[in-house]
Design a protein around this motif. Structure first.
Motif, PDB file in Angstrom:
ATOM      1  N   ASP A  72       0.826  -1.207   0.000  1.00 39.93           N
ATOM      2  CA  ASP A  72       0.000   0.000   0.000  1.00 39.93           C
ATOM      3  C   ASP A  72       0.864   1.263   0.000  1.00 39.93           C
ATOM      4  O   ASP A  72       0.522   2.261  -0.644  1.00 39.93           O
ATOM      5  CB  ASP A  72      -0.917   0.019   1.227  1.00 39.93           C
ATOM      6  CG  ASP A  72      -2.060  -0.980   1.107  1.00 39.93           C
ATOM      7  OD1 ASP A  72      -2.423  -1.326  -0.036  1.00 39.93           O
ATOM      8  OD2 ASP A  72      -2.571  -1.423   2.147  1.00 39.93           O
ATOM      9  N   PHE A  73       1.975   1.192   0.700  1.00 37.49           N
ATOM     10  CA  PHE A  73       2.831   2.362   0.852  1.00 37.49           C
ATOM     11  C   PHE A  73       3.425   2.813  -0.481  1.00 37.49           C
ATOM     12  O   PHE A  73       3.512   4.011  -0.767  1.00 37.49           O
ATOM     13  CB  PHE A  73       3.956   2.038   1.843  1.00 37.49           C
ATOM     14  CG  PHE A  73       4.837   3.204   2.175  1.00 37.49           C
ATOM     15  CD1 PHE A  73       4.381   4.236   2.977  1.00 37.49           C
ATOM     16  CD2 PHE A  73       6.137   3.268   1.696  1.00 37.49           C
ATOM     17  CE1 PHE A  73       5.196   5.318   3.284  1.00 37.49           C
ATOM     18  CE2 PHE A  73       6.955   4.334   2.005  1.00 37.49           C
ATOM     19  CZ  PHE A  73       6.486   5.358   2.800  1.00 37.49           C
ATOM     20  N   VAL A  74       3.823   1.862  -1.325  1.00 40.78           N
ATOM     21  CA  VAL A  74       4.490   2.212  -2.586  1.00 40.78           C
ATOM     22  C   VAL A  74       3.576   3.015  -3.507  1.00 40.78           C
ATOM     23  O   VAL A  74       4.062   3.733  -4.383  1.00 40.78           O
ATOM     24  CB  VAL A  74       5.006   0.956  -3.321  1.00 40.78           C
ATOM     25  CG1 VAL A  74       6.040   0.223  -2.481  1.00 40.78           C
ATOM     26  CG2 VAL A  74       3.863   0.026  -3.707  1.00 40.78           C
ATOM     27  N   LYS A  75       2.273   2.924  -3.307  1.00 35.20           N
ATOM     28  CA  LYS A  75       1.336   3.670  -4.132  1.00 35.20           C
ATOM     29  C   LYS A  75       1.418   5.171  -3.867  1.00 35.20           C
ATOM     30  O   LYS A  75       0.916   5.972  -4.660  1.00 35.20           O
ATOM     31  CB  LYS A  75      -0.095   3.190  -3.874  1.00 35.20           C
ATOM     32  CG  LYS A  75      -0.318   1.712  -4.203  1.00 35.20           C
ATOM     33  CD  LYS A  75      -1.693   1.256  -3.757  1.00 35.20           C
ATOM     34  CE  LYS A  75      -1.883  -0.238  -3.960  1.00 35.20           C
ATOM     35  NZ  LYS A  75      -3.190  -0.723  -3.449  1.00 35.20           N
ATOM     36  N   GLU A  76       2.040   5.544  -2.751  1.00 32.35           N
ATOM     37  CA  GLU A  76       2.132   6.946  -2.359  1.00 32.35           C
ATOM     38  C   GLU A  76       3.547   7.483  -2.492  1.00 32.35           C
ATOM     39  O   GLU A  76       3.907   8.487  -1.883  1.00 32.35           O
ATOM     40  CB  GLU A  76       1.643   7.104  -0.919  1.00 32.35           C
ATOM     41  CG  GLU A  76       0.227   6.582  -0.709  1.00 32.35           C
ATOM     42  CD  GLU A  76      -0.282   6.860   0.687  1.00 32.35           C
ATOM     43  OE1 GLU A  76      -0.153   8.016   1.134  1.00 32.35           O
ATOM     44  OE2 GLU A  76      -0.784   5.936   1.325  1.00 32.35           O
ATOM     45  N   VAL A  77       4.375   6.789  -3.316  1.00 33.24           N
ATOM     46  CA  VAL A  77       5.782   7.149  -3.471  1.00 33.24           C
ATOM     47  C   VAL A  77       6.060   7.616  -4.896  1.00 33.24           C
ATOM     48  O   VAL A  77       5.599   7.005  -5.866  1.00 33.24           O
ATOM     49  CB  VAL A  77       6.691   5.953  -3.126  1.00 33.24           C
ATOM     50  CG1 VAL A  77       8.151   6.296  -3.392  1.00 33.24           C
ATOM     51  CG2 VAL A  77       6.506   5.537  -1.662  1.00 33.24           C
ATOM     52  N   ASN A  78       6.808   8.681  -5.030  1.00 38.12           N
ATOM     53  CA  ASN A  78       7.298   9.178  -6.317  1.00 38.12           C
ATOM     54  C   ASN A  78       8.815   9.005  -6.312  1.00 38.12           C
ATOM     55  O   ASN A  78       9.512   9.641  -5.515  1.00 38.12           O
ATOM     56  CB  ASN A  78       6.920  10.644  -6.505  1.00 38.12           C
ATOM     57  CG  ASN A  78       7.448  11.233  -7.815  1.00 38.12           C
ATOM     58  OD1 ASN A  78       7.910  10.515  -8.697  1.00 38.12           O
ATOM     59  ND2 ASN A  78       7.362  12.550  -7.930  1.00 38.12           N
ATOM     60  N   PHE A  79       9.332   8.136  -7.173  1.00 38.84           N
ATOM     61  CA  PHE A  79      10.764   7.837  -7.222  1.00 38.84           C
ATOM     62  C   PHE A  79      11.382   8.444  -8.473  1.00 38.84           C
ATOM     63  O   PHE A  79      10.929   8.188  -9.591  1.00 38.84           O
ATOM     64  CB  PHE A  79      10.973   6.321  -7.219  1.00 38.84           C
ATOM     65  CG  PHE A  79      12.407   5.894  -7.432  1.00 38.84           C
ATOM     66  CD1 PHE A  79      13.427   6.404  -6.646  1.00 38.84           C
ATOM     67  CD2 PHE A  79      12.728   4.970  -8.414  1.00 38.84           C
ATOM     68  CE1 PHE A  79      14.738   6.013  -6.833  1.00 38.84           C
ATOM     69  CE2 PHE A  79      14.037   4.561  -8.611  1.00 38.84           C
ATOM     70  CZ  PHE A  79      15.047   5.087  -7.819  1.00 38.84           C
ATOM     71  N   ILE A  80      12.422   9.249  -8.288  1.00 38.08           N
ATOM     72  CA  ILE A  80      13.162   9.849  -9.396  1.00 38.08           C
ATOM     73  C   ILE A  80      14.563   9.241  -9.408  1.00 38.08           C
ATOM     74  O   ILE A  80      15.353   9.490  -8.489  1.00 38.08           O
ATOM     75  CB  ILE A  80      13.230  11.377  -9.251  1.00 38.08           C
ATOM     76  CG1 ILE A  80      11.816  11.966  -9.281  1.00 38.08           C
ATOM     77  CG2 ILE A  80      14.094  11.987 -10.349  1.00 38.08           C
ATOM     78  CD1 ILE A  80      11.752  13.456  -9.051  1.00 38.08           C
ATOM     79  N   PRO A  81      14.884   8.430 -10.415  1.00 43.44           N
ATOM     80  CA  PRO A  81      16.179   7.739 -10.448  1.00 43.44           C
ATOM     81  C   PRO A  81      17.313   8.659 -10.878  1.00 43.44           C
ATOM     82  O   PRO A  81      17.089   9.807 -11.290  1.00 43.44           O
ATOM     83  CB  PRO A  81      15.942   6.631 -11.489  1.00 43.44           C
ATOM     84  CG  PRO A  81      14.959   7.251 -12.440  1.00 43.44           C
ATOM     85  CD  PRO A  81      14.059   8.125 -11.596  1.00 43.44           C
ATOM     86  N   ASP A  82      18.537   8.147 -10.805  1.00 45.27           N
ATOM     87  CA  ASP A  82      19.688   8.961 -11.186  1.00 45.27           C
ATOM     88  C   ASP A  82      19.753   9.169 -12.697  1.00 45.27           C
ATOM     89  O   ASP A  82      20.302  10.166 -13.171  1.00 45.27           O
ATOM     90  CB  ASP A  82      20.985   8.336 -10.686  1.00 45.27           C
ATOM     91  CG  ASP A  82      21.211   6.930 -11.235  1.00 45.27           C
ATOM     92  OD1 ASP A  82      20.224   6.279 -11.621  1.00 45.27           O
ATOM     93  OD2 ASP A  82      22.375   6.476 -11.256  1.00 45.27           O
TER      94      ASP A  82
END
Length: 202
Positions: A72-82
């Motif tokens: 459930d938590f990952v649905k609220e994450v914005n990940f910007i890679p290198d």
């Protein structure tokens, strides 16, 4: 925000053993650690890009909810890679159109155009992204990606490859995210002592 019971092992290499880490919510957190300490692995885990057999054992506690499952938590994450997700065979403008549609940000087109202007990219939008420098690619991606509002924003080394003036613009954008309720965590080898950040060791 506290994340605990993290156990990750790749073959014979143990990355985390019962690891616990905490971030200040609605603040900008600087995640520090040596190369190979697991910073990117942690980000990939929290953004749903790393599948673990024991992920149900991971405990996540935040100010707004206790005992959130990782799924459930990952649905609220914005990940910007290198390295930004861009198409070299498309122009900057075409990439912006694609990302804006992908992230469902059409209503923020004016804000994204303003970000592009701040990063001095407006005159480069009709060039192929394959001809961009890595710094230009990162700024192009950030112009859109930083408008994706999330409870947790993770930025993995992306600011290492942009100039000082662009970093200042990025941190103004990060402050906007924080003001709107986001918790920001970034990694960088560049000391950013001019900015009010919470330092977290891994």
């Amino acid at each position: 925000m506290k994340i605990s019971n993290i156990n990750i092992q790749f073959k014979d290499k143990v990355v985390f053993s019962d690891m616990e880490i905490q971030f200040l919510e609605r603040k900008i957190n600087w995640l520090k650690g040596d190369n190979g300490s697991g910073k990117t692995t942690l980000f990939r885990l929290l953004s749903g890009l790393l599948n673990l057999e024991n992920e149900e054992n991971i405990k996540i506690i935040t100010d707004y909810q206790e005992n959130i499952s990782l799924s459930d938590f990952v649905k609220e994450v914005n990940f910007i890679p290198d390295r930004p997700y861009l198409f070299d065979y498309l122009t900057g403008r075409q990439n912006i159109q694609y990302l804006t549609s992908l992230f469902d940000l059409e209503e923020l087109s004016d804000k994204i155009q303003l970000n592009l202007k701040k990063f001095v990219l407006t005159d480069s939008l009709d060039y192929l992204v394959g001809d961009y420098s890595i710094g230009m690619k990162i700024k192009l991606y950030l112009s859109v990606a930083l408008e994706r509002k999330a409870r947790l924003l993770l930025i993995d080394e992306a600011i290492n490859n942009i100039d000082e003036s662009a970093r200042k613009e990025v941190f103004e954008m990060l402050k906007e995210n924080v003001d709107e309720g986001s918790t920001v965590v970034y990694t960088s080898h560049i000391p950013l002592t001019n900015y009010p950040v919470a330092e977290v060791e891994i």
